[in-house]
Design a protein around this motif. Structure first.
Motif, PDB file in Angstrom:
ATOM      1  N   ILE A   1       0.837  -1.200   0.000  1.00  0.00           N
ATOM      2  CA  ILE A   1       0.000   0.000   0.000  1.00  0.00           C
ATOM      3  C   ILE A   1       0.874   1.254   0.000  1.00  0.00           C
ATOM      4  O   ILE A   1       0.655   2.190  -0.776  1.00  0.00           O
ATOM      5  N   LEU A   2       1.886   1.271   0.865  1.00  0.00           N
ATOM      6  CA  LEU A   2       2.787   2.420   0.932  1.00  0.00           C
ATOM      7  C   LEU A   2       3.586   2.582  -0.352  1.00  0.00           C
ATOM      8  O   LEU A   2       4.002   3.695  -0.697  1.00  0.00           O
ATOM      9  N   LEU A   3       3.796   1.472  -1.063  1.00  0.00           N
ATOM     10  CA  LEU A   3       4.519   1.518  -2.338  1.00  0.00           C
ATOM     11  C   LEU A   3       3.818   2.444  -3.319  1.00  0.00           C
ATOM     12  O   LEU A   3       4.455   3.098  -4.148  1.00  0.00           O
ATOM     13  N   LYS A   4       2.495   2.511  -3.217  1.00  0.00           N
ATOM     14  CA  LYS A   4       1.707   3.361  -4.106  1.00  0.00           C
ATOM     15  C   LYS A   4       1.711   4.817  -3.664  1.00  0.00           C
ATOM     16  O   LYS A   4       1.268   5.698  -4.387  1.00  0.00           O
ATOM     17  N   LEU A   5       2.224   5.064  -2.442  1.00  0.00           N
ATOM     18  CA  LEU A   5       2.166   6.413  -1.883  1.00  0.00           C
ATOM     19  C   LEU A   5       3.538   7.048  -1.685  1.00  0.00           C
ATOM     20  O   LEU A   5       3.629   8.230  -1.372  1.00  0.00           O
ATOM     21  N   THR A   6       4.612   6.262  -1.844  1.00  0.00           N
ATOM     22  CA  THR A   6       5.963   6.779  -1.637  1.00  0.00           C
ATOM     23  C   THR A   6       6.851   6.429  -2.822  1.00  0.00           C
ATOM     24  O   THR A   6       6.440   5.689  -3.729  1.00  0.00           O
ATOM     25  N   SER A   7       8.058   6.930  -2.786  1.00  0.00           N
ATOM     26  CA  SER A   7       9.025   6.651  -3.859  1.00  0.00           C
ATOM     27  C   SER A   7       9.955   5.491  -3.504  1.00  0.00           C
ATOM     28  O   SER A   7      10.812   5.120  -4.296  1.00  0.00           O
ATOM     29  N   LEU A   8       9.789   4.910  -2.317  1.00  0.00           N
ATOM     30  CA  LEU A   8      10.624   3.792  -1.902  1.00  0.00           C
ATOM     31  C   LEU A   8      10.219   2.514  -2.617  1.00  0.00           C
ATOM     32  O   LEU A   8       9.073   2.372  -3.066  1.00  0.00           O
ATOM     33  N   THR A   9      11.147   1.573  -2.731  1.00  0.00           N
ATOM     34  CA  THR A   9      10.836   0.280  -3.327  1.00  0.00           C
ATOM     35  C   THR A   9      10.191  -0.625  -2.275  1.00  0.00           C
ATOM     36  O   THR A   9      10.263  -0.344  -1.063  1.00  0.00           O
TER      37      THR A   9
END
Length: 199
Positions: free
Chosen positions: A40-48
């Motif tokens: 979910i956070l992958l869709k909200l941040t630039s981190l892998t």
């Protein structure tokens, strides 16, 4: 020899989970637990995903170390680190063109079987897996029940980032993972070892 077998099994479990997660990530689907939160956070941040998964698990190592023993905590840290590395490798070198339904079926089952291997060799992939094993050891609550509750919580959060079809396919992956763990996971001998009692 026994130690070599244990670490080879942990490697195999991590590879199955990494492949399952890669299948799901390739079509934007989610899975349960800390991995689902990372997706979910992958869709909200630039981190892998690998970076997110590693960072999210840091607080759970404290629970593992204090409640489940330092051996379990070290094996879990190694498994999380290995999964993060494998996720990065798969992301760069394995390209997959797959239908979301096939991704949900294969991904959910692969993650489920990978988790079983890790559970049976006194390791986990951190996060809610640690909580599941802790509750199983301390209160005899089957790991599948905890993972199912985690599935529902991640699914609720996924309402914010997924469309209806992706949500439905992700639910299929959740159910298959929970079904695999529920049918094949058996609390192993180490569930009642002195390491547990020490906690």
């Amino acid at each position: 020899m026994k130690l070599t077998h244990q670490w080879l099994s942990i490697l195999e479990g991590c590879m199955l989970v990494a492949l399952g997660l890669h299948l799901l990530n390739s079509v934007g689907l989610l899975i349960s637990g800390t991995a689902g939160i990372g997706m979910i956070l992958l869709k909200l941040t630039s981190l892998t995903f690998g970076q997110l998964f590693f960072v999210l698990n840091i607080p759970f190592y404290i629970l593992a170390w204090r409640a489940l023993g330092k051996g379990f905590a070290l094996r879990t840290f190694a498994a999380v680190s290995l999964l993060s590395l494998l996720s990065e490798i798969f992301r760069h070198y394995i390209q997959i063109d797959i239908h979301p339904i096939a991704s949900a079926i294969l991904g959910g089952m692969l993650v489920g079987f990978g988790l079983i291997i890790l559970f049976r060799h006194n390791a986990s992939l951190g996060g809610l897996n640690i909580l599941a094993i802790y509750l199983e050891r301390r209160f005899n609550i089957h790991a599948s029940k905890t993972t199912l509750v985690a599935d529902l919580a991640v699914l609720a959060a996924a309402l914010l980032v997924l469309d209806a079809w992706s949500l439905l396919y992700s639910l299929l992956a959740f159910l298959l993972l929970s079904s695999v763990v529920g049918r094949y996971h058996r609390p192993p001998k180490w569930a009642q070892t002195s390491e547990t009692k020490h906690a």
